[in-house]
Design a protein around this motif. Structure first.
Motif, PDB file in Angstrom:
ATOM      1  N   HIS A 180     -33.719   3.443 -29.250  1.00 29.19           N
ATOM      2  CA  HIS A 180     -34.091   4.171 -30.462  1.00 29.19           C
ATOM      3  C   HIS A 180     -32.951   5.075 -30.923  1.00 29.19           C
ATOM      4  O   HIS A 180     -32.307   5.740 -30.103  1.00 29.19           O
ATOM      5  N   HIS A 181     -32.697   5.097 -32.228  1.00 31.42           N
ATOM      6  CA  HIS A 181     -31.891   6.179 -32.785  1.00 31.42           C
ATOM      7  C   HIS A 181     -32.737   7.445 -32.725  1.00 31.42           C
ATOM      8  O   HIS A 181     -33.970   7.380 -32.666  1.00 31.42           O
ATOM      9  N   ALA A 182     -32.084   8.626 -32.765  1.00 29.76           N
ATOM     10  CA  ALA A 182     -32.814   9.884 -32.622  1.00 29.76           C
ATOM     11  C   ALA A 182     -32.461  10.856 -33.738  1.00 29.76           C
ATOM     12  O   ALA A 182     -31.287  11.127 -34.000  1.00 29.76           O
ATOM     13  N   VAL A 183     -33.504  11.379 -34.385  1.00 31.72           N
ATOM     14  CA  VAL A 183     -33.356  12.396 -35.423  1.00 31.72           C
ATOM     15  C   VAL A 183     -34.088  13.655 -34.951  1.00 31.72           C
ATOM     16  O   VAL A 183     -35.228  13.574 -34.491  1.00 31.72           O
ATOM     17  N   LEU A 184     -33.439  14.797 -35.057  1.00 31.65           N
ATOM     18  CA  LEU A 184     -34.063  16.075 -34.722  1.00 31.65           C
ATOM     19  C   LEU A 184     -34.359  16.834 -36.010  1.00 31.65           C
ATOM     20  O   LEU A 184     -33.514  16.911 -36.903  1.00 31.65           O
ATOM     21  N   PHE A 215     -26.775  20.925 -30.480  1.00 33.30           N
ATOM     22  CA  PHE A 215     -27.443  19.750 -31.043  1.00 33.30           C
ATOM     23  C   PHE A 215     -26.705  18.449 -30.762  1.00 33.30           C
ATOM     24  O   PHE A 215     -27.013  17.417 -31.376  1.00 33.30           O
ATOM     25  N   ALA A 216     -25.758  18.472 -29.851  1.00 36.18           N
ATOM     26  CA  ALA A 216     -24.982  17.268 -29.552  1.00 36.18           C
ATOM     27  C   ALA A 216     -25.889  16.138 -29.062  1.00 36.18           C
ATOM     28  O   ALA A 216     -26.877  16.367 -28.373  1.00 36.18           O
ATOM     29  N   GLY A 217     -25.536  14.920 -29.460  1.00 36.15           N
ATOM     30  CA  GLY A 217     -26.229  13.749 -28.941  1.00 36.15           C
ATOM     31  C   GLY A 217     -27.275  13.152 -29.845  1.00 36.15           C
ATOM     32  O   GLY A 217     -27.802  12.078 -29.544  1.00 36.15           O
ATOM     33  N   PHE A 218     -27.574  13.805 -30.976  1.00 41.57           N
ATOM     34  CA  PHE A 218     -28.538  13.240 -31.917  1.00 41.57           C
ATOM     35  C   PHE A 218     -27.798  12.486 -33.022  1.00 41.57           C
ATOM     36  O   PHE A 218     -26.680  12.842 -33.394  1.00 41.57           O
TER      37      PHE A 218
END
Length: 228
Positions: A180-184, A215-218
């Motif tokens: 999955h791609h991830a959005v915060l 917020f790194a990694g999203f």
């Protein structure tokens, strides 16, 4: 995936005693039009849905009508509570509405439970993590608890601290979703952001600042709070 990122609707706000509801209705009508024209997969509202914790009835009706129209046009809706919202009031029906494609998240304990969106045009699924506005003194003790219920949190937590604790829980969920791609979605003051005259000071000094590095990694971070 096509994502329409909005924030800080502040429905129910007035200007020198005059209601802005008519102007806000026109702005929301344009958001509905944009979502329809672009055939977006999800509309994000990154906090401050209303201008105060108990909004006027007309503002609540406008909000409900707007969400219903967005869903009718096929877009999922993912919203979070901001510092102007009552976390309990805006999200009271979240578990029920989620079954109909509308998420209004106010409970930080569910921040690691993403909204899963499959793009209309195909492609990799997207996990949208709704992280409501965090109050360090209120949310910090729960976020600091470990798997055994122990708490090793410092006595005075900053926004940076509670945000990193919440993101740690979200990242643990992400590990189980490698496809999955991830959005915060978050409502916070990120260091380096520019303030404007329409915002209201929350704290003294810089204790409300959260670093960009947190917020790194999203794949995408949909922020609210700073109106610019």
């Amino acid at each position: 995936m096509r994502l329409l990122h909005t924030s800080d609707w502040h429905l129910g706000r007035s200007f020198h005693g005059a209601s802005l509801l008519e102007e806000q209705a026109a702005a929301l009508a344009r958001i509905i039009e944009l979502a329809r024209e672009a055939e977006v997969d999800a509309v994000v509202i990154a906090g401050d849905l209303y201008d105060r914790t108990i909004p006027p009835a007309e503002a609540v009706l406008l909000f409900n009508d707007t969400l219903a129209q967005l869903r009718q046009d096929g877009a999922a809706v993912v919203a979070i509570a901001g510092n102007h919202d009552s976390h309990v009031r805006v999200s009271i029906y979240d578990p029920l509405l989620a079954a109909f494609g509308v998420t209004i998240r106010g409970d930080v304990r569910r921040a690691d439970q993403p909204v899963l969106v499959q793009p209309r045009r195909g492609g990799t699924p997207v996990a949208i993590y709704p992280l409501p506005y965090l109050e360090p003194a209120v949310d910090g003790p729960w976020l600091a608890r470990g798997p055994e219920g122990d708490s090793a949190a410092p006595t005075r937590l900053r926004h940076e601290d509670v945000t990193r604790l919440a993101l740690g829980r979200i990242r643990r969920d992400r590990e189980g979703r490698p496809d999955h791609h991830a959005v915060l979605v978050a409502h916070t003051f990120v260091a380096g952001g520019q303030t404007s005259e329409s915002e209201r000071e929350l704290t003294l000094g810089n204790v409300d600042r959260v670093s960009v590095e947190a917020f790194a990694g999203f794949d995408y971070v949909a922020l609210g709070h700073l109106h610019g």
